[in-house]
Design an enzyme around this catalytic site. Sequence first.
Site, PDB file in Angstrom:
ATOM      1  N   GLU A 116     -48.669  36.052  10.945  1.00 40.43           N
ATOM      2  CA  GLU A 116     -47.330  35.838  11.494  1.00 40.43           C
ATOM      3  C   GLU A 116     -46.721  34.551  10.949  1.00 40.43           C
ATOM      4  O   GLU A 116     -47.436  33.669  10.482  1.00 40.43           O
ATOM      5  CB  GLU A 116     -47.399  35.725  13.026  1.00 40.43           C
ATOM      6  CG  GLU A 116     -48.095  36.882  13.720  1.00 40.43           C
ATOM      7  CD  GLU A 116     -48.458  36.534  15.153  1.00 40.43           C
ATOM      8  OE1 GLU A 116     -47.534  36.211  15.937  1.00 40.43           O
ATOM      9  OE2 GLU A 116     -49.647  36.568  15.486  1.00 40.43           O
ATOM     10  N   LYS A 118     -45.221  30.914  11.280  1.00 40.44           N
ATOM     11  CA  LYS A 118     -45.452  29.786  12.196  1.00 40.44           C
ATOM     12  C   LYS A 118     -44.107  29.087  12.435  1.00 40.44           C
ATOM     13  O   LYS A 118     -43.654  28.300  11.603  1.00 40.44           O
ATOM     14  CB  LYS A 118     -46.484  28.813  11.629  1.00 40.44           C
ATOM     15  CG  LYS A 118     -46.889  27.718  12.601  1.00 40.44           C
ATOM     16  CD  LYS A 118     -47.995  26.842  12.027  1.00 40.44           C
ATOM     17  CE  LYS A 118     -48.414  25.771  13.011  1.00 40.44           C
ATOM     18  NZ  LYS A 118     -47.324  24.837  13.327  1.00 40.44           N
ATOM     19  N   ASP A 120     -41.354  26.600  13.657  1.00 33.68           N
ATOM     20  CA  ASP A 120     -41.367  25.149  13.875  1.00 33.68           C
ATOM     21  C   ASP A 120     -40.571  24.834  15.136  1.00 33.68           C
ATOM     22  O   ASP A 120     -39.385  24.507  15.092  1.00 33.68           O
ATOM     23  CB  ASP A 120     -40.758  24.436  12.666  1.00 33.68           C
ATOM     24  CG  ASP A 120     -41.118  22.957  12.626  1.00 33.68           C
ATOM     25  OD1 ASP A 120     -42.002  22.547  13.401  1.00 33.68           O
ATOM     26  OD2 ASP A 120     -40.523  22.220  11.827  1.00 33.68           O
ATOM     27  N   TYR A 226     -45.196  35.330  21.106  1.00 37.27           N
ATOM     28  CA  TYR A 226     -46.222  35.721  20.146  1.00 37.27           C
ATOM     29  C   TYR A 226     -47.585  36.032  20.770  1.00 37.27           C
ATOM     30  O   TYR A 226     -48.515  36.407  20.052  1.00 37.27           O
ATOM     31  CB  TYR A 226     -46.405  34.625  19.095  1.00 37.27           C
ATOM     32  CG  TYR A 226     -46.742  33.268  19.662  1.00 37.27           C
ATOM     33  CD1 TYR A 226     -48.024  32.973  20.130  1.00 37.27           C
ATOM     34  CD2 TYR A 226     -45.788  32.267  19.739  1.00 37.27           C
ATOM     35  CE1 TYR A 226     -48.344  31.740  20.666  1.00 37.27           C
ATOM     36  CE2 TYR A 226     -46.095  31.015  20.261  1.00 37.27           C
ATOM     37  CZ  TYR A 226     -47.375  30.764  20.714  1.00 37.27           C
ATOM     38  OH  TYR A 226     -47.684  29.538  21.246  1.00 37.27           O
ATOM     39  N   LYS A 317     -50.749  25.653   6.815  1.00 37.87           N
ATOM     40  CA  LYS A 317     -49.581  24.771   6.734  1.00 37.87           C
ATOM     41  C   LYS A 317     -49.055  24.737   5.296  1.00 37.87           C
ATOM     42  O   LYS A 317     -49.804  24.461   4.357  1.00 37.87           O
ATOM     43  CB  LYS A 317     -49.937  23.353   7.199  1.00 37.87           C
ATOM     44  CG  LYS A 317     -50.486  23.280   8.622  1.00 37.87           C
ATOM     45  CD  LYS A 317     -49.469  23.711   9.659  1.00 37.87           C
ATOM     46  CE  LYS A 317     -48.386  22.691   9.869  1.00 37.87           C
ATOM     47  NZ  LYS A 317     -48.832  21.474  10.569  1.00 37.87           N
ATOM     48  N   CYS A 411     -12.742  -0.293   7.237  1.00 34.63           N
ATOM     49  CA  CYS A 411     -12.881   1.165   7.288  1.00 34.63           C
ATOM     50  C   CYS A 411     -12.316   1.805   6.021  1.00 34.63           C
ATOM     51  O   CYS A 411     -11.165   1.539   5.652  1.00 34.63           O
ATOM     52  CB  CYS A 411     -12.149   1.699   8.518  1.00 34.63           C
ATOM     53  SG  CYS A 411     -12.070   3.503   8.588  1.00 34.63           S
ATOM     54  N   CYS A 414      -8.972   3.787   6.991  1.00 34.62           N
ATOM     55  CA  CYS A 414      -7.730   3.172   7.476  1.00 34.62           C
ATOM     56  C   CYS A 414      -7.631   1.680   7.216  1.00 34.62           C
ATOM     57  O   CYS A 414      -6.568   1.081   7.433  1.00 34.62           O
ATOM     58  CB  CYS A 414      -7.545   3.439   8.971  1.00 34.62           C
ATOM     59  SG  CYS A 414      -8.692   2.500  10.021  1.00 34.62           S
ATOM     60  N   CYS A 429     -15.521   1.980  13.088  1.00 31.99           N
ATOM     61  CA  CYS A 429     -14.157   1.559  12.803  1.00 31.99           C
ATOM     62  C   CYS A 429     -13.480   1.214  14.128  1.00 31.99           C
ATOM     63  O   CYS A 429     -13.603   1.956  15.107  1.00 31.99           O
ATOM     64  CB  CYS A 429     -13.394   2.687  12.103  1.00 31.99           C
ATOM     65  SG  CYS A 429     -11.613   2.445  12.038  1.00 31.99           S
ATOM     66  N   CYS A 434      -6.846   5.294  13.246  1.00 36.17           N
ATOM     67  CA  CYS A 434      -7.610   5.766  12.085  1.00 36.17           C
ATOM     68  C   CYS A 434      -7.454   7.274  11.941  1.00 36.17           C
ATOM     69  O   CYS A 434      -7.740   8.025  12.883  1.00 36.17           O
ATOM     70  CB  CYS A 434      -9.087   5.413  12.260  1.00 36.17           C
ATOM     71  SG  CYS A 434     -10.130   5.976  10.898  1.00 36.17           S
TER      72      CYS A 434
END
Length: 681
Positions: A116, A118, A120, A226, A317, A411, A414, A429, A434
């Site tokens: 199957e 695996k 995460d 599972y 893995k 920034c 702006c 900022c 902005c």
Amino acid sequence: MGAELAEIRARVEALRREIEKHDYRYYVLDAPTITDAQYDRLMVELQQLEKEYPFLITPDSPTQRVGGKPREGFVTVKHAVPMLSLGNAFSEEDLREFDRRVKSALGGERYEYVVELKIDGLAVSLTYQNGVFVQGATRGDGETGEDITANLKTIRSIPLRLREPVDLLEARGEVYMPKDSFLALNSRRNERGEPPFANPRNAAAGSLRQLDPNITARRNLTIFVYAIGVLEFTGGQAPNLHSERLQFLERLGLRVNPHFQVCRDIDEAVSYCRIWQDKKSELPYAIDGMVIKVNSLVQQAALSATMKSPRWAIAFKFPPEQAETTVRDIIVSVGRTGVLTPTALLEPVSLAGSTVSRATLHNEDIVKEKDIRIGDRVIIQKAGDVIPEVVEVLKDRRSGTEREFSMPRACPACGAEVVRQTGEAAHRCTGAACPAQLLEGLIHFASRGAMDIAGLGPAVLRQLVEAGLVKDVSDLYKITAEQLVHLERFADKSAQNLVRAIAASKENPLHRLVFALGIRHVGERAARLLSEHFGDIQKIMDAEYEELVAIPEIGPKIAESVVSFMHEKQNRALIGRLIDLGVNVTADNNAAVGENAGLAGKTFVLTGTLATLKRDDAKELIEKNGGKVSSSVSKKTDYVVAGESPGSKYDKAVKLGIEILDEQDFLELIGADENEGGGDT
């Protein structure tokens, strides 16, 4: 009445079955047969019936997926059968060594494997009694986990009732976050200046361990089941092969990953692992390997387990896929909340099924910690097969022409000053005008707690920005009905109503404007305190740090943020434009506020639904009269104002002996007329 109630009960049950059917088709089979609008109508009808007849509500009703109230902590759950972790294999030779151990232990018996994906994610257990979901828990240390039932109920791919009757089932599964949801979540966290999740697994784990199920519900988690830990049922022969158990779980309505294969020997198992090692990037979710299990449950029992891991299963893995490339440049982008994010522009390179030319660096601290320079040769990989990240700088390959990076002081969108507040990783900022932050700033400015402009929601504001009518919040007060009627969904009357609502907001008290400006860390309470202390906007603009921190409840973070905001030329110019347009910038000296008010020093907690007052109106009345509103009950609480269905806060208040007020008692305490209320909550 008995016949009528029987009909209502039948309709409620029919609606639940219909909604469950469509949840199964949408979240498990990914094959919906009705539109979202049709589904919503079913849910609304069920909610209305349960509201009118609350005694018909059951724990497995689709309306009960989100419990609503945050908890104070998690309860420990002991697993009936330990949830063991798997041993790891990192090469094909490791898998063949595992096969040799299985062959030796089984003494020449024939056996086969199930292989199957695996996933995460985070391992959980789901317990069903008489077909109804009653408890969910994390794996924890294998022996005990944490009760996360309320959070798991928010995941719509987990059925609250099984499709076939089972006396007792404890199923095991992996809760995960799809790749697109993970990217969207990290994008939102970056914009808020919060640290991003490292990978989808961390994101799923962090989402499931929220004390507030409402937060979990917004994270778009799902599950693949599972395995079975415990099974008791009288409906026939229990499956004695793992592959049959997967089919059985699927028949019950649980979501099982379709990518599994029965393999006759280790060669077939290794071959199937190779296939998915090459194809893993095509999946909409992250996998970090494969799981190989002996298929026969009888043989699994014979092989038994060590203290930590079963001897009949192993996890293969995948090695992380990496690539070498060059950092061409590091650029900075500005998010909707003003957070500046550095991004590495890379020499394009093929990685995990796609061409990568960028890698997010998150913040300046990460750049410095890894010592990433423009021109460096670097190793990159995809975190959780999703986000390209720089994992290593090849410093021995430097030529001396590499350039160090530092965050800009102005920034890039702006030109306003960029600040980094003490204790934060994010640079922000400070410009209220902005363009990168414009829409979010407008939405906040018009919101109920701020200027409270009726009819000026996100969709309308987006139209105004796209039409070029609004470049900062002051432009809202220049809009005419003639301009609005040319926009979608606006007629003469609706246009005039919106213009009137905008004009009416000019008369709002000062504290609403201070909150509406969107000064970081300045919430409604702080805005009111600043308004009460200074009396007008000009004095707030000229206030120094020392004067601000001397105000009770105004701490260093708020003071630093106010000074930064008010010293920025763009922000001062914006406030000047608002003044010229007639927006009120003075406090109401006639209002009963601060220490002179009748509730000075008193702390209130609001719980339940009030009959005539909205929650925000009750909060405003308390603060207007000098009191403070808290979200939780403690020994420091003076009063709990309880409406209908008050919940756990009421129970805690009773336990602590805190005075409880109904709505009438509360209104009498503050000397308010009931007509001050704003309607139903």
